[in-house]
Design an enzyme around this catalytic site. Structure first.
Site, short mmCIF file in Angstrom:
data_model
loop_
_atom_site.label_atom_id
_atom_site.label_comp_id
_atom_site.label_asym_id
_atom_site.label_seq_id
_atom_site.Cartn_x
_atom_site.Cartn_y
_atom_site.Cartn_z
N ARG A 172 42.60 45.60 46.63
CA ARG A 172 42.85 46.87 45.93
C ARG A 172 43.97 46.73 44.91
O ARG A 172 43.98 47.42 43.88
CB ARG A 172 43.18 47.96 46.94
CG ARG A 172 41.92 48.54 47.52
CD ARG A 172 42.12 49.45 48.70
NE ARG A 172 40.82 49.52 49.37
CZ ARG A 172 40.63 49.45 50.69
NH1 ARG A 172 41.68 49.33 51.49
NH2 ARG A 172 39.41 49.47 51.19
N ILE A 180 34.46 50.35 43.16
CA ILE A 180 34.57 49.10 43.92
C ILE A 180 35.84 49.06 44.78
O ILE A 180 36.78 49.79 44.55
CB ILE A 180 34.55 47.85 43.01
CG1 ILE A 180 35.57 47.99 41.88
CG2 ILE A 180 33.15 47.60 42.49
CD1 ILE A 180 35.79 46.68 41.12
N GLU A 181 35.77 48.18 45.76
CA GLU A 181 36.91 47.96 46.67
C GLU A 181 37.28 49.25 47.39
O GLU A 181 38.44 49.52 47.65
CB GLU A 181 38.10 47.41 45.86
CG GLU A 181 38.82 46.25 46.51
CD GLU A 181 37.93 45.02 46.61
OE1 GLU A 181 36.85 44.99 46.00
OE2 GLU A 181 38.33 44.08 47.33
N GLY A 182 36.26 50.05 47.71
CA GLY A 182 36.48 51.35 48.34
C GLY A 182 36.52 52.43 47.27
O GLY A 182 37.38 52.39 46.40
#
Lengths: 267, 379
Positions: B242, B361-363
């Site tokens: 993140r 992306i990435e949550g």
């Protein structure tokens, strides 16, 4: 094989608008202007590093200049030079290309044996292209200027030397001095590892205590050149665009040329 | 509290900024237009040793930490978001190797990654497993001193160009997240191939590829961190990732802001530059403020990670805030440029399309808020 690369620190051309000439002594005011390695000298260093990568050589970068020129040498170390020396002494200040060539030759002799000296074809500030050839003369070695390609074999250097609209192939026996053009290569960026290594390296300073040169051969006193005036040239006057049909335009051009007495051979 | 950079960081940034501005930024439009993997850019980053920043010296890295990495990635992303994300996705492979790998695995896989000789990737996402990360269908079965993997992964960043893949598969489906394990799979492994290259709204040159595992056998020594560690590895890797995704978004935000600012000073309407109108000035002021706020959330996350302290909260805050800032700033940048902003001749419409990915992306932003609410309510 030992290669010496001559480096000059110059004002960054991207900041050219900020460069001023001191009207008192006709020198460049460097305060507040970012400095870089003379671009052609980066080509010189790159070529030395490529020779080093091809056939184990050691590369020494030298520069004559004020103490802050160490920054240029540090970048040379970051790019991959093995050693760097700054030649700096208040006695050397004001040296012209004659005195600079002399001082550099003495410094290089002091550093020991060398096989090849590489310099840029000229510096972008003074644009004289004299120090390289002058240095070769002081050392009594062959020189090839404006080299765009080279090959080293059996103690000889074979070069392509750029001329106005062609090139010539010139061979010289080593040790020799060459100056290079920007066509010869594309200089690399330093790597992070190179930067960190260079940060820790010593850059010894050679002063006149080390070189012991007579005062009438160095600095202003040892320089036969006198800069009489430095000035910004007047921008050329605006041209006139002649309008109209072709015949009239040609007539107008001939008329103007005659007025300037440029067609006197035309009967 | 010390906000100063070290001498080394300043030196590195000067170099990275020069290379980003002179070599990478001028290619950004072409990279986006052609949609081809920017190999030259990646080779340039490798030649500068940038891939080794977070990796210890004994594995061929520079050991300069995640804050330095973050500062560098910010410059690269500002010049070219695609290149920044390829650089960032590499971290998703090196981070779990460093934190969960055995000594033997680190010695084997890290040196080429540290030198940028090979790229890394991390693969969890599947058609049925995105935000619901525990629902991984790819299976792993013990077999002959190793494991047999079967399944499909989608949208995998650096897919096909990477050599080293961390792949999440389930060993025991009944146990959900607890049944997950992480495996190191190398390009060229039998049974491991690449499927479709997904077409996207933006970042067309970023490889997002389907991975296909068909009876792909990997030896026991390629199991990363133990049989039950898969979910934890994924969660910790995403947390670190993140920071990388957030800094990529920040790079886009900064690039869009600069374009809007410079344009507003040149564009004359009603006889004066539009930067003299308060309506435009307030947009620029908000852009700069949001960017600066996002920047320090991410720097703090990276700094905490370097200190070995819990960093997850700041990584989520930074990623959430930076990606929403990038979306807001790039949308407003298009507005400041008006008709020109909508045209392909200016990069701001590209920034706007690129920014959207970072909210996903990435949550997703929603998942970040879930994570944050969960952390905050426990405090």
């Amino acid at each position: 094989m030992h290669i010496v690369v001559c480096i000059k620190q110059v004002p960054d051309t991207e900041e050219l608008s900020r460069v001023r000439v001191n009207p008192e002594d006709n020198t460049i005011v460097r305060e507040g202007v970012k400095s870089i390695i003379n671009p052609f000298d980066e080509n010189a260093l790159e070529e030395a590093l490529r020779i080093k990568e091809r056939k184990s050589a050691s590369v020494t970068a030298i520069s004559m200049g004020p103490p802050q020129a160490k920054e240029a040498l540090r970048k040379a170390l970051a790019m991959g030079a093995d050693k760097a020396f700054l030649i700096s002494d208040s006695a050397f200040a004001g040296s012209d290309t004659w005195a600079t060539s002399f001082i550099l030759s003495k410094a290089i002799k002091k550093l020991g044996n060398f096989d090849l000296i590489i310099a840029g074809k000229q510096a972008i500030d003074g644009d004289t292209a004299q120090v390289g050839p002058g240095l070769a003369e002081c050392l009594g070695i062959p020189q090839v200027t404006y080299v765009r390609k080279l090959e080293i074999k059996d103690g000889m250097i074979r070069t392509e030397r750029t001329l106005e609209d062609c090139f010539e192939v010139v061979e010289a026996k080593l040790p020799a001095l060459i100056t290079v053009t920007k066509e010869i290569n594309e200089p690399r960026y330093p790597s992070l590892r190179g930067l960190l290594r260079a940060k820790k390296m010593e850059i010894p300073v050679l002063t006149n205590e080390d070189l012991n040169l007579p005062s009438d051969k160095v600095g202003l006193e040892g320089s036969p050149t006198r800069v009489v005036r430095v000035f910004t040239p007047e921008p050329p006057p605006k041209g006139e665009i002649i309008e109209g049909d072709l015949e009239k335009k040609v007539d107008r051009v001939i008329e103007e040329l005659k007025k300037r007495n440029l067609l006197r051979w035309l009967k | 509290m010390d906000f100063d950079l070290t001498e080394e960081q300043k030196m590195i940034l000067e170099l990275v900024e020069e290379v980003s501005e002179k070599e990478i930024a001028p290619l950004a439009d072409e990279v986006a237009e052609k949609g081809e993997f920017p190999k030259k850019n990646i080779e340039k980053l490798a030649s500068l040793d940038l891939f080794g920043i977070t990796i210890p010296k004994r594995y061929g890295g520079l050991e300069m930490g995640y804050l330095t990495w973050t500062l560098v990635a910010e410059r690269i992303s500002r010049a070219c978001a695609t290149t920044g994300l390829i650089f960032g996705a590499n971290l998703l492979c090196t981070f779990p190797l460093l934190n969960f790998g055995s000594e033997e695995q680190k010695e084997r896989f890290l040196p080429p990654l540290a030198q940028g000789k090979s790229l890394g990737a991390f693969a969890l996402t599947e058609p049925e497993a995105g935000s619901d990360a525990g629902n991984v269908q790819t299976s792993a079965k013990k077999d002959k001193g190793g494991y047999i993997l079967n399944g499909n992964k989608i949208f995998i960043t650096n897919g096909e160009v990477a050599d080293t893949y961390i792949i999440i598969a389930n060993l025991d489906k009944r146990r959900g997240p607890r049944g997950l394990a992480a495996f190191i799979v190398e390009k060229g492994n039998e049974g491991f191939s690449f499927g479709q290259h997904f077409k996207k709204m933006g970042l067309e040159a970023l490889p997002n590829v389907e991975l296909i595992l068909r009876d792909c056998w990997v030896p026991q020594e390629n199991l990363l961190g133990g049989e039950k560690k898969g979910f934890r590895i994924a969660m910790e890797t995403f947390a670190a990732g993140r920071i990388g995704v957030g800094i990529g978004a920040l790079g886009i935000a900064e690039a869009a802001f600069r374009k809007a600012r410079d344009y507003s000073k040149e564009r004359i309407q009603f006889g004066r530059p539009i930067s003299s109108f308060q309506a435009v000035q307030h947009i620029l002021a908000d852009m700069a403020t949001k960017i600066e706020a996002a920047r320090y959330l991410l720097y703090k996350a990276a700094w905490l990670l370097d200190q070995g302290k819990p960093f997850e909260k700041y990584a989520s805050m930074g990623k959430l805030y930076a990606s929403e800032t990038a979306m807001w700033v790039s949308t407003k940048a298009v507005q400041v440029l008006g008709g020109y902003g909508y045209m392909k001749d200016y990069p701001v419409e590209r920034y706007m399309r690129e920014a959207k990915l970072f909210e996903i992306i990435e949550g997703t932003s929603e998942i970040q808020r879930n994570i944050l609410a969960n952390l905050i309510l426990k405090e």
